[in-house]
Scaffold this motif. Structure first.
Motif, PDB file in Angstrom:
ATOM      1  N   ILE A  33     112.479  40.050   5.026  1.00 23.24           N
ATOM      2  CA  ILE A  33     112.430  41.347   5.709  1.00 23.24           C
ATOM      3  C   ILE A  33     111.563  41.244   6.960  1.00 23.24           C
ATOM      4  CG2 ILE A  33     111.595  43.732   5.525  1.00 23.24           C
ATOM      5  CD1 ILE A  33     112.506  43.742   2.638  1.00 23.24           C
ATOM      6  N   TYR A  79     119.246  44.089   3.561  1.00 26.61           N
ATOM      7  CA  TYR A  79     118.320  44.951   4.310  1.00 26.61           C
ATOM      8  C   TYR A  79     118.673  44.924   5.787  1.00 26.61           C
ATOM      9  CZ  TYR A  79     114.015  46.430   6.649  1.00 26.61           C
ATOM     10  OH  TYR A  79     113.110  47.072   7.452  1.00 26.61           O
ATOM     11  N   GLY A 107     110.409  47.418   3.283  1.00 27.34           N
ATOM     12  CA  GLY A 107     110.747  47.444   4.699  1.00 27.34           C
ATOM     13  C   GLY A 107     111.261  48.764   5.226  1.00 27.34           C
TER      14      GLY A 107
END
Length: 319
Positions: A262, A28, A88
């Protein structure tokens, strides 16, 4: 020969099928992130959100797209989080009004249970101001006039139950004075009314700074916990003997159950963005006080604010 080639090809395809999918399981973030601003485009909050988003894009390596969703007491972002995936890629700004709204009317969100607080990056300050030619030279002058003639001193705000309104409601509770509230659609209308002499006083957020600098208005007090750099000459209400302040941090949150890894990446990105010269300049242009709270601190504030707002709304009254 063809049979051996076919077997080899099938084996290769099987190996590919068992490999992690880079697009779905990559680190991420691997695609653009959307940040909801629950106000219209062009306002102070929108401008600073865009500056923050640009600063966050650098450490995250992805573009952050601003999506304006005004209305419903600035709660549209929190409502959106209820249906967003906790991955996220969809986040929202979380103004303090979201903690007050559920105590005012029936809503379909819980500002504590339905979101994951990531970090706060700034706080608004609220200033009681008068025109430059006003006979009121101090908060005491305003309070004394309202006590002599209850209701004779009016004040403008961007609307009922705004933090601006809460500021004067708190002053009423601390002094026993009775003011007349004049709600407007926003700061711009309230500013015009005050400068035209239609209202005697008003409470503004940071949008008032240019009018103080130009000498068109005079600030009497600020509802912060301490004096701020941008308004260093303006005393706090507490300094003047009125024991209250109106904390108003602004931060970012995601859907509930946002993974810790995240949250940590976003926390770090926000901290990095706050150090960017371009972001600092935008904040300085509006006299905005930068104040960081990490996820744990911001979550604790949310729980406390949600509980306290119930008493504030009750004291003001819904009528």
């Amino acid at each position: 020969m063809q049979r051996r080639t076919l077997i080899a090809l099938c084996a290769s395809l099987a190996a590919v099928a068992t490999m992690p999918q880079a697009g779905a399981q990559g680190a991420y973030p691997n695609r653009p992130i959307t940040l909801i601003v629950p106000y219209g485009a062009g306002g102070v909050t929108d401008v600073i959100a865009r500056a923050l988003a640009q600063g966050m894009s650098k450490p995250l390596g992805q573009t952050i797209v601003i999506e304006n969703k005004p209305g419903a007491g600035a709660s549209m972002g929190v409502v959106d989080m209820k249906n967003a995936k906790p991955d996220g890629y969809r986040l929202t700004l979380t103004p303090v009004g979201i903690f007050r709204q559920p105590h005012i009317q029936k809503v379909n969100f819980d500002p504590v249970a339905d979101v994951s607080y990531v970090a706060a990056f700034m706080t608004y300050d609220f200033i009681l101001a008068v025109p430059a030619n006003s006979p009121f030279k101090s908060v005491k002058d305003v309070v004394d006039a309202a006590k002599r003639d209850p209701g004779s001193v009016d004040y403008g705000t961007p609307g009922k139950f705004s933090a601006n309104h809460v500021t004067m409601a708190q002053l009423e509770q601390k002094t026993g004075a009775k003011f007349t509230h004049v709600p407007f659609k926003g700061d711009a209308d309230s500013i015009n009314s005050l400068l035209a002499g239609h209202t005697k006083t008003a409470v503004f957020a940071n949008s008032v700074q240019p009018y103080l600098t130009s000498g068109k208005m005079r600030a009497l007090a600020i509802a912060s916990d301490k004096r701020t750099e941008a308004f260093a000459d303006v005393p706090t209400f507490r300094e003047l003997g009125y024991a209250f302040d109106v904390p108003s941090p602004l931060g970012i949150a995601g859907p509930k159950a946002l993974p810790a890894e995240i949250t940590q990446k976003l926390e770090a990105a926000i901290q990095s963005a706050m150090q960017e010269p371009a972001f600092k300049q935008v904040a300085a242009n509006y006299g905005i006080r930068l104040e960081y709270r990490n996820a744990q601190e911001y979550s604790a504030f949310a729980k406390k604010a949600f509980a306290e707002e119930k008493d504030i709304v009750k004291a003001i009254g819904l009528d």
